[in-house]
Design an enzyme around this catalytic site. Structure first.
Site, PDB file in Angstrom:
ATOM      1  N   CYS A 173     -10.441   2.902   3.736  1.00 30.00           N
ATOM      2  CA  CYS A 173     -10.709   2.464   5.381  1.00 30.00           C
ATOM      3  C   CYS A 173     -12.717   3.320   5.428  1.00 30.00           C
ATOM      4  CB  CYS A 173     -10.247   3.850   5.786  1.00 30.00           C
ATOM      5  SG  CYS A 173      -9.457   3.271   7.581  1.00 30.00           S
TER       6      CYS A 173
ATOM      7  N   HIS B  69      -4.427   2.063   4.200  1.00 26.98           N
ATOM      8  CA  HIS B  69      -4.328   3.503   3.292  1.00 26.98           C
ATOM      9  C   HIS B  69      -3.639   3.612   3.081  1.00 26.98           C
ATOM     10  CE1 HIS B  69      -7.057   6.743   5.921  1.00 26.98           C
ATOM     11  NE2 HIS B  69      -7.147   4.964   6.652  1.00 26.98           N
TER      12      HIS B  69
ATOM     13  N   GLU C  66      -2.670   5.034   0.095  1.00 21.69           N
ATOM     14  CA  GLU C  66      -1.803   6.789  -0.138  1.00 21.69           C
ATOM     15  C   GLU C  66      -0.957   6.719   0.411  1.00 21.69           C
ATOM     16  OE1 GLU C  66      -5.017   6.071   1.893  1.00 21.69           O
ATOM     17  OE2 GLU C  66      -5.153   7.321   2.890  1.00 21.69           O
TER      18      GLU C  66
END
Ligand code: MN
Length: 221
Positions: free
Chosen positions: A108, A211, A213
């Site tokens: 990001c 993202h 994660e």
């Protein structure tokens, strides 16, 4: 066996009295078999070489916007908050990681920082400068899978994701790559053309706009 040590830079955007970063980054590193170290951004960047020397890899994570002055543009009203020294510190960490041959995953804002570091520019605000076709800034539901990213089949990214032609991703950004940095190629795009992933020649600096994660237990294909 010694686990790889992955450095994750922090931001003060959540609270200016704290060097902090989201738990999902550290958890993702632990789940992948590594150990996490959080790195506070410092005005004096001269410690970056020593910090990076202790790491096996670097994550340049999400955060606020990037100072347009760093890519030679005036700040538009639609540009959000930025913290100049944190941008410069993250750039120095990436530069050092590349110099020391340590892999970088830029996520990001991290991808935007990497693009600017190597000479690229950014859309300061996607809806007003580029396209309103996809609402990339999902303020409330930014953990949800929201749009597709079509991948370049011969890319390092496609290979490590398992040779898929496209992946479903979340989207929590209102800035994006405009002019691509030197030495990089675009390896993932949304259907509106927004750059969703880029990598350098050997994949040692891998950048995604989404993202991963926040998607560890999600089906992405
Ligand atoms: Mn997006």
């Amino acid at each position: 066996m010694k686990k790889p040590i992955i450095g994750i830079s922090t931001i003060t955007a959540f609270d200016e009295k704290f060097h902090s970063q989201r738990i999902t980054y550290t958890e993702a590193v632990w789940n992948a078999g590594g150990e996490s170290i959080l790195i506070p951004a410092k005005q004096d960047k001269s410690n970056c070489a020593q910090i990076v020397s202790m790491l096996d890899g670097l994550i340049a994570p999400g955060g606020p916007d990037v100072d347009p002055d760093l890519y030679g543009e005036e700040t538009l009203p639609e540009c959000g908050k930025f913290i100049h020294y944190e941008d410069e510190y993250d750039m120095e960490l990436i530069r050092e990681a590349a110099r020391q041959g340590k892999p970088v995953l830029a996520i990001c804002r991290g991808m935007q920082v990497a693009n600017v570091l190597y000479g690229g520019t950014l859309y300061q605000d996607i809806p007003t400068q580029f396209s309103r076709e996809i609402q990339h800034s999902r303020v409330v539901k930014d953990v949800e899978i929201y749009h597709e990213a079509v991948l370049e089949p011969d890319s390092f990214l496609a290979r490590i994701l398992g040779e898929w032609e496209s992946v479903k991703v979340n989207s929590s950004h209102h800035q994006a790559v405009k002019d691509l940095a030197e030495g990089f190629r675009i390896v993932g795009r949304a259907s509106d053309g927004t750059v969703e992933a880029m990598e350098n020649e050997d994949g040692s600096i891998l950048c995604v706009q989404w993202h991963p994660e926040r998607m560890q237990d999600m089906e992405i294909y």
